[in-house]
Write a protein that holds these residues in place. Structure first.
Motif, PDB file in Angstrom:
ATOM      1  N   ASP A  43      57.982  92.215  21.782  1.00 17.52           N
ATOM      2  CA  ASP A  43      59.388  92.483  22.084  1.00 17.52           C
ATOM      3  C   ASP A  43      60.008  93.512  21.140  1.00 17.52           C
ATOM      4  OD1 ASP A  43      59.342  90.566  24.123  1.00 17.52           O
ATOM      5  OD2 ASP A  43      59.860  88.943  22.737  1.00 17.52           O
ATOM      6  N   ALA A  44      59.283  93.934  20.125  1.00 14.13           N
ATOM      7  CA  ALA A  44      59.836  94.865  19.145  1.00 14.13           C
ATOM      8  C   ALA A  44      59.997  96.252  19.760  1.00 14.13           C
ATOM      9  CB  ALA A  44      58.926  94.938  17.921  1.00 14.13           C
ATOM     10  N   PRO A  45      61.165  96.869  19.620  1.00 14.23           N
ATOM     11  CA  PRO A  45      61.367  98.213  20.180  1.00 14.23           C
ATOM     12  C   PRO A  45      60.432  99.229  19.536  1.00 14.23           C
ATOM     13  CG  PRO A  45      63.464  97.185  19.625  1.00 14.23           C
ATOM     14  CD  PRO A  45      62.392  96.336  19.015  1.00 14.23           C
ATOM     15  N   ARG A  46      59.841 100.069  20.346  1.00 14.91           N
ATOM     16  CA  ARG A  46      58.982 101.145  19.850  1.00 14.91           C
ATOM     17  C   ARG A  46      59.542 102.514  20.185  1.00 14.91           C
ATOM     18  NH1 ARG A  46      55.763  96.851  21.114  1.00 14.91           N
ATOM     19  NH2 ARG A  46      53.953  96.420  19.762  1.00 14.91           N
ATOM     20  N   THR A  47      60.512 102.544  21.084  1.00 18.30           N
ATOM     21  CA  THR A  47      61.160 103.790  21.479  1.00 18.30           C
ATOM     22  C   THR A  47      62.660 103.535  21.574  1.00 18.30           C
ATOM     23  OG1 THR A  47      60.908 103.298  23.840  1.00 18.30           O
ATOM     24  CG2 THR A  47      59.153 104.582  22.786  1.00 18.30           C
ATOM     25  N   LEU A  48      63.407 104.606  21.638  1.00 16.42           N
ATOM     26  CA  LEU A  48      64.852 104.483  21.807  1.00 16.42           C
ATOM     27  C   LEU A  48      65.172 103.922  23.185  1.00 16.42           C
ATOM     28  CD1 LEU A  48      65.998 107.887  20.299  1.00 16.42           C
ATOM     29  CD2 LEU A  48      66.292 105.629  19.270  1.00 16.42           C
ATOM     30  N   PRO A  49      66.260 103.175  23.308  1.00 17.49           N
ATOM     31  CA  PRO A  49      66.635 102.663  24.625  1.00 17.49           C
ATOM     32  C   PRO A  49      67.114 103.805  25.524  1.00 17.49           C
ATOM     33  CG  PRO A  49      68.372 102.209  23.049  1.00 17.49           C
ATOM     34  CD  PRO A  49      67.213 102.754  22.255  1.00 17.49           C
ATOM     35  N   SER A  50      66.918 103.650  26.804  1.00 16.04           N
ATOM     36  CA  SER A  50      67.452 104.636  27.742  1.00 16.04           C
ATOM     37  C   SER A  50      68.958 104.456  27.831  1.00 16.04           C
ATOM     38  CB  SER A  50      66.825 104.451  29.122  1.00 16.04           C
ATOM     39  OG  SER A  50      67.228 103.202  29.690  1.00 16.04           O
ATOM     40  N   SER A  51      69.640 105.456  28.340  1.00 16.77           N
ATOM     41  CA  SER A  51      71.102 105.380  28.428  1.00 16.77           C
ATOM     42  C   SER A  51      71.545 104.186  29.266  1.00 16.77           C
ATOM     43  CB  SER A  51      71.662 106.676  29.015  1.00 16.77           C
ATOM     44  OG  SER A  51      71.095 106.920  30.306  1.00 16.77           O
ATOM     45  N   GLY A  52      70.744 103.824  30.257  1.00 18.07           N
ATOM     46  CA  GLY A  52      71.104 102.690  31.098  1.00 18.07           C
ATOM     47  C   GLY A  52      70.903 101.354  30.429  1.00 18.07           C
ATOM     48  N   GLU A  53      70.110 101.335  29.336  1.00 18.91           N
ATOM     49  CA  GLU A  53      69.835 100.085  28.636  1.00 18.91           C
ATOM     50  C   GLU A  53      70.808  99.821  27.497  1.00 18.91           C
ATOM     51  OE1 GLU A  53      65.004  99.768  29.073  1.00 18.91           O
ATOM     52  OE2 GLU A  53      65.843 101.025  27.489  1.00 18.91           O
ATOM     53  N   VAL A  54      71.586 100.812  27.106  1.00 22.45           N
ATOM     54  CA  VAL A  54      72.499 100.666  25.987  1.00 22.45           C
ATOM     55  C   VAL A  54      73.731  99.903  26.438  1.00 22.45           C
ATOM     56  CG1 VAL A  54      73.949 101.881  24.327  1.00 22.45           C
ATOM     57  CG2 VAL A  54      71.684 102.749  24.882  1.00 22.45           C
ATOM     58  N   ALA A  55      73.962  98.762  25.799  1.00 16.97           N
ATOM     59  CA  ALA A  55      75.092  97.921  26.199  1.00 16.97           C
ATOM     60  C   ALA A  55      76.199  97.905  25.166  1.00 16.97           C
ATOM     61  CB  ALA A  55      74.606  96.488  26.444  1.00 16.97           C
ATOM     62  N   ASP A  56      75.864  98.022  23.891  1.00 14.69           N
ATOM     63  CA  ASP A  56      76.851  97.829  22.845  1.00 14.69           C
ATOM     64  C   ASP A  56      77.327  99.107  22.195  1.00 14.69           C
ATOM     65  OD1 ASP A  56      76.589  95.081  23.205  1.00 14.69           O
ATOM     66  OD2 ASP A  56      74.898  94.978  21.801  1.00 14.69           O
ATOM     67  N   GLY A  57      76.880 100.256  22.649  1.00 12.49           N
ATOM     68  CA  GLY A  57      77.246 101.491  21.980  1.00 12.49           C
ATOM     69  C   GLY A  57      76.532 101.595  20.651  1.00 12.49           C
ATOM     70  N   GLY A  58      77.085 102.371  19.732  1.00 14.76           N
ATOM     71  CA  GLY A  58      76.468 102.541  18.434  1.00 14.76           C
ATOM     72  C   GLY A  58      75.791 103.890  18.319  1.00 14.76           C
ATOM     73  N   VAL A  59      75.034 104.065  17.254  1.00 17.05           N
ATOM     74  CA  VAL A  59      74.325 105.312  16.991  1.00 17.05           C
ATOM     75  C   VAL A  59      72.830 105.066  17.141  1.00 17.05           C
ATOM     76  CG1 VAL A  59      73.783 107.059  15.239  1.00 17.05           C
ATOM     77  CG2 VAL A  59      76.109 106.158  15.435  1.00 17.05           C
ATOM     78  N   PHE A  60      72.160 105.951  17.860  1.00 12.38           N
ATOM     79  CA  PHE A  60      70.722 105.823  18.055  1.00 12.38           C
ATOM     80  C   PHE A  60      70.047 107.136  17.674  1.00 12.38           C
ATOM     81  CE2 PHE A  60      70.637 101.741  20.097  1.00 12.38           C
ATOM     82  CZ  PHE A  60      71.911 101.625  20.643  1.00 12.38           C
ATOM     83  N   PHE A  61      68.957 107.045  16.961  1.00 13.98           N
ATOM     84  CA  PHE A  61      68.239 108.237  16.538  1.00 13.98           C
ATOM     85  C   PHE A  61      66.779 107.871  16.294  1.00 13.98           C
ATOM     86  CE2 PHE A  61      70.203 106.201  12.884  1.00 13.98           C
ATOM     87  CZ  PHE A  61      69.148 106.053  11.993  1.00 13.98           C
ATOM     88  N   GLU A  62      65.963 108.868  16.163  1.00 13.30           N
ATOM     89  CA  GLU A  62      64.545 108.677  15.880  1.00 13.30           C
ATOM     90  C   GLU A  62      64.148 109.582  14.733  1.00 13.30           C
ATOM     91  OE1 GLU A  62      61.269 110.348  18.435  1.00 13.30           O
ATOM     92  OE2 GLU A  62      60.964 108.223  18.884  1.00 13.30           O
ATOM     93  N   ILE A  63      63.407 109.049  13.779  1.00 10.02           N
ATOM     94  CA  ILE A  63      62.901 109.867  12.686  1.00 10.02           C
ATOM     95  C   ILE A  63      61.391 109.979  12.809  1.00 10.02           C
ATOM     96  CG2 ILE A  63      64.786 109.339  11.101  1.00 10.02           C
ATOM     97  CD1 ILE A  63      62.998 107.268   9.759  1.00 10.02           C
ATOM     98  N   GLN A  64      60.850 111.067  12.280  1.00  8.14           N
ATOM     99  CA  GLN A  64      59.415 111.287  12.310  1.00  8.14           C
ATOM    100  C   GLN A  64      58.932 111.559  10.893  1.00  8.14           C
ATOM    101  OE1 GLN A  64      58.022 114.268  15.043  1.00  8.14           O
ATOM    102  NE2 GLN A  64      55.933 114.256  14.243  1.00  8.14           N
TER     103      GLN A  64
END
Length: 240
Positions: free
Chosen positions: A190-211
């Motif tokens: 169940d652990a997220p491995r990728t950012l949620p899609s826009s349709g999956e975002v329910a609470d707002g907030g800031v989303f980003f990915e680092i490499q």
């Protein structure tokens, strides 16, 4: 929004802060340890930064450890930033709900030596998995710093054996001065491995990915400039 994203990653960190605005402006630089790199090898002091990301919008905790070359111990500054608790907002400090909790402690020479030994056994001074991508809604540890004048940077993504086999989190729990419990981990599947899609975002907030990768000098860190904004892959929604 583009201007906002530039501002979010456009400043250089000067270290840990409980100011929520400064934290957002310097977060990538702080994760990359830019302030530690600039001082590495110049004053004979060892510095370590450990960051636990347990969904950026819900729980982040940081530990900045500064060695004392004369006495052999170290000073620890810990911060815990959780989802905004509206009950803690005060008229005198409208940012109080987002400041998180700050606490400090001193490590004895023996405790500090145990801390260093634990990091060594857990591979903190070894190269990280190259090309590793870490979403902000995921769970991971980043560790960087300067030891004996040498820069190091590594990561522990969850789920992975590297994460679950590491012993330093238990050591930190035993000395943590904040009084804030570590959050539970989701099941590996169940652990997220990728950012949620826009349709999956329910609470707002800031989303980003680092490499994680190497820079032009062969040093490990975050891919791309961290101040000003560069090749970090960032997708964001309004923060508040």
């Amino acid at each position: 929004m583009a201007a906002g994203l530039l501002a979010l990653a456009g400043c250089t960190s000067v270290g840990p802060t409980d100011n929520p605005v400064a934290r957002k402006l310097t977060w990538f630089s702080y994760l990359n340890g830019d302030d530690l790199r600039m001082r590495c090898g110049k004053d004979g002091t060892d510095r370590f930064r450990l960051v636990f990301n347990a969904d950026y919008n819900r729980h982040v905790r940081t530990y900045d450890v500064v060695g004392d070359p004369e006495r052999g111990g170290a000073a620890v500054e810990a911060h815990v930033i959780e989802a905004t608790d509206l009950a803690r907002i005060t008229p005198a400090d409208p940012f109080s709900a987002a400041r998180g909790r700050k606490a400090t402690l001193e490590l004895s020479a023996a405790q500090y030596a145990s801390f260093i030994g634990r990091l060594r056994e857990d591979g903190a001074f070894d190269p990280p998995p190259n090309g590793l991508r870490l979403p902000s809604n995921g769970f991971y540890w980043l560790i960087n710093g300067c030891r004996s004048g040498q820069w190091f940077f590594t990561a522990y993504p969850y789920p992975s054996s590297r994460f679950t086999d590491a012993g330093f989190p238990d050591l930190l729990r035993s000395i943590d001065p904040t009084g804030v419990a570590f959050p539970g981990l989701p099941e590996p599947e169940d652990a997220p491995r990728t950012l949620p899609s826009s349709g999956e975002v329910a609470d707002g907030g800031v989303f980003f990915e680092i490499q994680v990768g190497r820079d032009g000098q062969g040093h490990y860190g975050l891919v791309g400039p961290t101040a000003p904004f560069g090749a970090l892959m960032l997708s964001a929604l309004p923060a508040d």
